[in-house]
Design a protein around this motif. Structure first.
Motif, PDB file in Angstrom:
ATOM      1  N   LEU A 131      13.606 -10.652  10.744  1.00 16.14           N
ATOM      2  CA  LEU A 131      12.174 -10.684  10.418  1.00 16.14           C
ATOM      3  C   LEU A 131      11.491  -9.375  10.793  1.00 16.14           C
ATOM      4  CD1 LEU A 131      11.856 -14.366  11.455  1.00 16.14           C
ATOM      5  CD2 LEU A 131      11.193 -13.513   9.196  1.00 16.14           C
ATOM      6  N   GLU A 132      11.997  -8.757  11.852  1.00 14.67           N
ATOM      7  CA  GLU A 132      11.457  -7.446  12.239  1.00 14.67           C
ATOM      8  C   GLU A 132      11.709  -6.426  11.125  1.00 14.67           C
ATOM      9  OE1 GLU A 132      13.034  -6.014  16.008  1.00 14.67           O
ATOM     10  OE2 GLU A 132      12.554  -3.939  15.446  1.00 14.67           O
ATOM     11  N   ALA A 133      12.943  -6.443  10.576  1.00 15.66           N
ATOM     12  CA  ALA A 133      13.271  -5.488   9.498  1.00 15.66           C
ATOM     13  C   ALA A 133      12.429  -5.775   8.254  1.00 15.66           C
ATOM     14  CB  ALA A 133      14.763  -5.585   9.158  1.00 15.66           C
ATOM     15  N   VAL A 134      12.262  -7.052   7.928  1.00 17.68           N
ATOM     16  CA  VAL A 134      11.480  -7.411   6.741  1.00 17.68           C
ATOM     17  C   VAL A 134      10.022  -6.978   6.927  1.00 17.68           C
ATOM     18  CG1 VAL A 134      10.616  -9.361   5.394  1.00 17.68           C
ATOM     19  CG2 VAL A 134      12.999  -9.294   6.090  1.00 17.68           C
ATOM     20  N   TRP A 135       9.499  -7.258   8.100  1.00 17.75           N
ATOM     21  CA  TRP A 135       8.102  -6.880   8.383  1.00 17.75           C
ATOM     22  C   TRP A 135       7.917  -5.367   8.268  1.00 17.75           C
ATOM     23  CZ3 TRP A 135       4.015 -10.082   8.957  1.00 17.75           C
ATOM     24  CH2 TRP A 135       2.807  -9.513   9.418  1.00 17.75           C
ATOM     25  N   HIS A 136       8.898  -4.641   8.799  1.00 17.51           N
ATOM     26  CA  HIS A 136       8.856  -3.177   8.749  1.00 17.51           C
ATOM     27  C   HIS A 136       8.602  -2.700   7.317  1.00 17.51           C
ATOM     28  CE1 HIS A 136      10.064   0.966   9.721  1.00 17.51           C
ATOM     29  NE2 HIS A 136      10.776   0.943   8.605  1.00 17.51           N
ATOM     30  N   HIS A 193       6.225 -27.164   5.336  1.00 17.87           N
ATOM     31  CA  HIS A 193       5.492 -26.832   6.561  1.00 17.87           C
ATOM     32  C   HIS A 193       4.940 -25.419   6.439  1.00 17.87           C
ATOM     33  CE1 HIS A 193       6.707 -30.460   8.662  1.00 17.87           C
ATOM     34  NE2 HIS A 193       7.857 -30.320   8.032  1.00 17.87           N
ATOM     35  N   VAL A 194       3.726 -25.276   6.933  1.00 16.82           N
ATOM     36  CA  VAL A 194       3.001 -24.016   6.767  1.00 16.82           C
ATOM     37  C   VAL A 194       2.489 -23.559   8.134  1.00 16.82           C
ATOM     38  CG1 VAL A 194       1.093 -22.898   5.515  1.00 16.82           C
ATOM     39  CG2 VAL A 194       2.160 -24.947   4.547  1.00 16.82           C
ATOM     40  N   ILE A 195       2.402 -22.268   8.312  1.00 18.10           N
ATOM     41  CA  ILE A 195       1.804 -21.737   9.538  1.00 18.10           C
ATOM     42  C   ILE A 195       1.017 -20.467   9.184  1.00 18.10           C
ATOM     43  CG2 ILE A 195       3.704 -20.217  10.296  1.00 18.10           C
ATOM     44  CD1 ILE A 195       3.426 -21.456  13.090  1.00 18.10           C
ATOM     45  N   ILE A 196      -0.158 -20.357   9.741  1.00 16.70           N
ATOM     46  CA  ILE A 196      -0.935 -19.118   9.576  1.00 16.70           C
ATOM     47  C   ILE A 196      -0.577 -18.219  10.753  1.00 16.70           C
ATOM     48  CG2 ILE A 196      -3.274 -18.130   9.569  1.00 16.70           C
ATOM     49  CD1 ILE A 196      -4.174 -20.817   8.241  1.00 16.70           C
ATOM     50  N   LEU A 197      -0.223 -16.985  10.443  1.00 19.54           N
ATOM     51  CA  LEU A 197       0.218 -16.087  11.515  1.00 19.54           C
ATOM     52  C   LEU A 197      -0.962 -15.659  12.385  1.00 19.54           C
ATOM     53  CD1 LEU A 197       2.737 -13.893   9.464  1.00 19.54           C
ATOM     54  CD2 LEU A 197       3.252 -15.798  11.020  1.00 19.54           C
ATOM     55  N   ASP A 198      -0.677 -15.568  13.653  1.00 15.59           N
ATOM     56  CA  ASP A 198      -1.704 -15.179  14.621  1.00 15.59           C
ATOM     57  C   ASP A 198      -1.767 -13.645  14.696  1.00 15.59           C
ATOM     58  OD1 ASP A 198      -3.400 -14.821  16.705  1.00 15.59           O
ATOM     59  OD2 ASP A 198      -2.343 -16.161  18.098  1.00 15.59           O
ATOM     60  N   GLN A 199      -2.763 -13.079  14.059  1.00 19.60           N
ATOM     61  CA  GLN A 199      -2.841 -11.609  13.992  1.00 19.60           C
ATOM     62  C   GLN A 199      -3.025 -10.985  15.375  1.00 19.60           C
ATOM     63  OE1 GLN A 199      -2.048 -10.070  11.174  1.00 19.60           O
ATOM     64  NE2 GLN A 199      -1.878 -12.037  10.116  1.00 19.60           N
ATOM     65  N   LYS A 200      -3.528 -11.794  16.325  1.00 16.43           N
ATOM     66  CA  LYS A 200      -3.702 -11.260  17.695  1.00 16.43           C
ATOM     67  C   LYS A 200      -2.330 -10.940  18.319  1.00 16.43           C
ATOM     68  CE  LYS A 200      -6.600 -14.262  19.701  1.00 16.43           C
ATOM     69  NZ  LYS A 200      -7.344 -15.262  19.024  1.00 16.43           N
ATOM     70  N   ARG A 201      -1.297 -11.641  17.819  1.00 19.88           N
ATOM     71  CA  ARG A 201       0.041 -11.386  18.359  1.00 19.88           C
ATOM     72  C   ARG A 201       0.775 -10.306  17.560  1.00 19.88           C
ATOM     73  NH1 ARG A 201       2.993 -16.670  20.254  1.00 19.88           N
ATOM     74  NH2 ARG A 201       4.403 -15.047  21.007  1.00 19.88           N
ATOM     75  N   SER A 253       1.025  -4.621  18.330  1.00 19.39           N
ATOM     76  CA  SER A 253       2.317  -4.895  18.973  1.00 19.39           C
ATOM     77  C   SER A 253       3.411  -4.018  18.382  1.00 19.39           C
ATOM     78  CB  SER A 253       2.720  -6.361  18.776  1.00 19.39           C
ATOM     79  OG  SER A 253       1.760  -7.214  19.327  1.00 19.39           O
ATOM     80  N   SER A 254       4.472  -3.821  19.155  1.00 15.24           N
ATOM     81  CA  SER A 254       5.618  -3.060  18.640  1.00 15.24           C
ATOM     82  C   SER A 254       6.337  -3.928  17.604  1.00 15.24           C
ATOM     83  CB  SER A 254       6.582  -2.722  19.779  1.00 15.24           C
ATOM     84  OG  SER A 254       7.170  -3.926  20.248  1.00 15.24           O
ATOM     85  N   GLU A 255       7.150  -3.289  16.763  1.00 13.73           N
ATOM     86  CA  GLU A 255       7.882  -4.061  15.750  1.00 13.73           C
ATOM     87  C   GLU A 255       8.815  -5.071  16.400  1.00 13.73           C
ATOM     88  OE1 GLU A 255       9.614  -1.218  13.029  1.00 13.73           O
ATOM     89  OE2 GLU A 255       7.812  -1.322  11.769  1.00 13.73           O
TER      90      GLU A 255
END
Ligand code: B4P
Length: 314
Positions: free
Chosen positions: A122-127, A192-200, A204-206
């Protein structure tokens, strides 16, 4: 410094895509779109007749049925399709591209597409997702034999989009806190759905973002398994283990949908179907989807949530 790296992905992709297309190593698949409004969602039915002749079916199933001689296109990849290497991953242009610059984030070593996603994936995908500046990016993972996956080697796809995917309309009516799990009342299948917490995420680092996304992914996965367990008496006859599911992620949310069937008649559904974007390869399928409606097709390939024991995992 990060800005210059981020702004350059799109130009690198444009350059590599044009080269691969010119060399005939990548196919741009012509398609037309029919929009169908159901439950206030503007679904997109994408008709790509030239894909009709492309060999289809699940290579996951093929491999499981002892035809291991099939060459892995992600180990023996075409170098013209290589965008770049990134740690333990390679990034490839999708060879069969309906949307230009559709990329695959693939593990360098063979890993199974039936495995869940881990923080490093997920880190690579987010990158890569956050480097699309002129487009939205939708990441998806077709996991398991009934998910629409055709390649057994672990890969997550990122599709650049001009607009938010049609499913985003469902978020207009929800009043949920980031991190809270829920499902959409518009759909009668388990998801199932989740809204990502942008505060986290912001600042933040990758690596930390990868950990957070892994946590969110696994909370959806656990909720999905729990939902299936609660419904097991009704669905166990059709559910194979490991469970097949579709996973979609934008920079704002994640959705996970367990799958009971890969297709309804000739209509094969992958993760994008649950983003509100269904692909059909023949007139017959197009007419079928238009007459039945997209939601009925999605219902047919998923697990119904209301069999008497509906649970809210929020
Ligand atoms: P999988 O997860 O295994 O399967 P898939 O996305 O459902 O695509 P599939 O292969 O079943 O093709 P389909 O005709 O349904 O992903 C495998 C990925 O690897 C695919 O992206 C595939 O194209 C790619 N690939 C295969 N061989 C490759 C190679 N040698 N080198 C590089 N990449 C290779 O669909 C065709 C394409 O349209 C797929 O990319 C699919 O994701 C996309 N698509 C489906 N619905 C769409 C929609 N509504 N809008 C835009 N694109 C859509």
């Amino acid at each position: 410094m990060q800005t210059s790296i981020e702004s350059s992905l799109e130009s690198r992709l444009a350059e590599k895509y044009a080269r691969a297309l010119n060399l005939g190593e990548l196919f741009f698949i012509e398609s037309t779109v029919v929009n169908v409004k159901e439950n206030d969602i503007e679904f997109e039915i994408r008709f790509a007749p030239s894909l009709y002749k492309k060999p289809s079916g699940s290579a996951v199933a093929t491999e499981n049925s002892n035809k291991k001689s099939k060459v892995d296109p992600f180990i023996f990849y075409n170098p013209v399709l290589l965008v770049e290497e990134y740690g333990d991953y390679i990034v490839l242009l999708n060879k069969f591209s309906i949307a230009p610059h559709h990329i695959l984030v693939v593990t360098k070593e063979y890993e199974q597409q039936t495995d869940p996603l881990f923080p490093r994936d997920l880190e690579a995908v987010w990158h890569y997702m956050v480097q699309f500046k002129s487009k939205r990016s939708l990441a998806f993972y077709n996991c398991g034999n009934n998910s629409g996956a055709s390649q057994p080697h672990k890969h997550i796809q990122i599709l650049p989009l001009s607009n938010d995917p049609p499913i985003s309309a469902c978020f207009n009516d929800v009043d949920k806190k980031p991190g809270e799990k829920f499902d959409f009342p518009q759909f009668s299948f388990i998801h199932h759905v989740i809204i990502l917490d942008q505060k986290r995420i912001i600042g933040s680092s990758e690596e930390v973002i990868g950990e957070y996304l892994g946590e969110a992914f696994h909370s959806l996965y656990d909720a999905m398994i729990e939902s299936l367990r609660l419904h097991s008496e009704n669905v166990s006859a059709n559910l194979a283990f490991p469970v097949s599911y579709n996973f979609l992620m934008t920079t704002s949310w994640m959705i996970m949908v367990p799958r009971m069937h890969e297709n309804f008649r000739q209509v094969s559904v992958n993760s994008l179907g649950f983003g509100g974007m269904l692909l059909v390869k023949s007139e017959e399928c197009l007419e079928l989807v238009k007459s039945l409606g997209v939601i009925k097709i999605l219902d047919a390939v998923t697990v119904p949530k209301d069999l008497g024991t509906r649970q809210d995992h929020a």
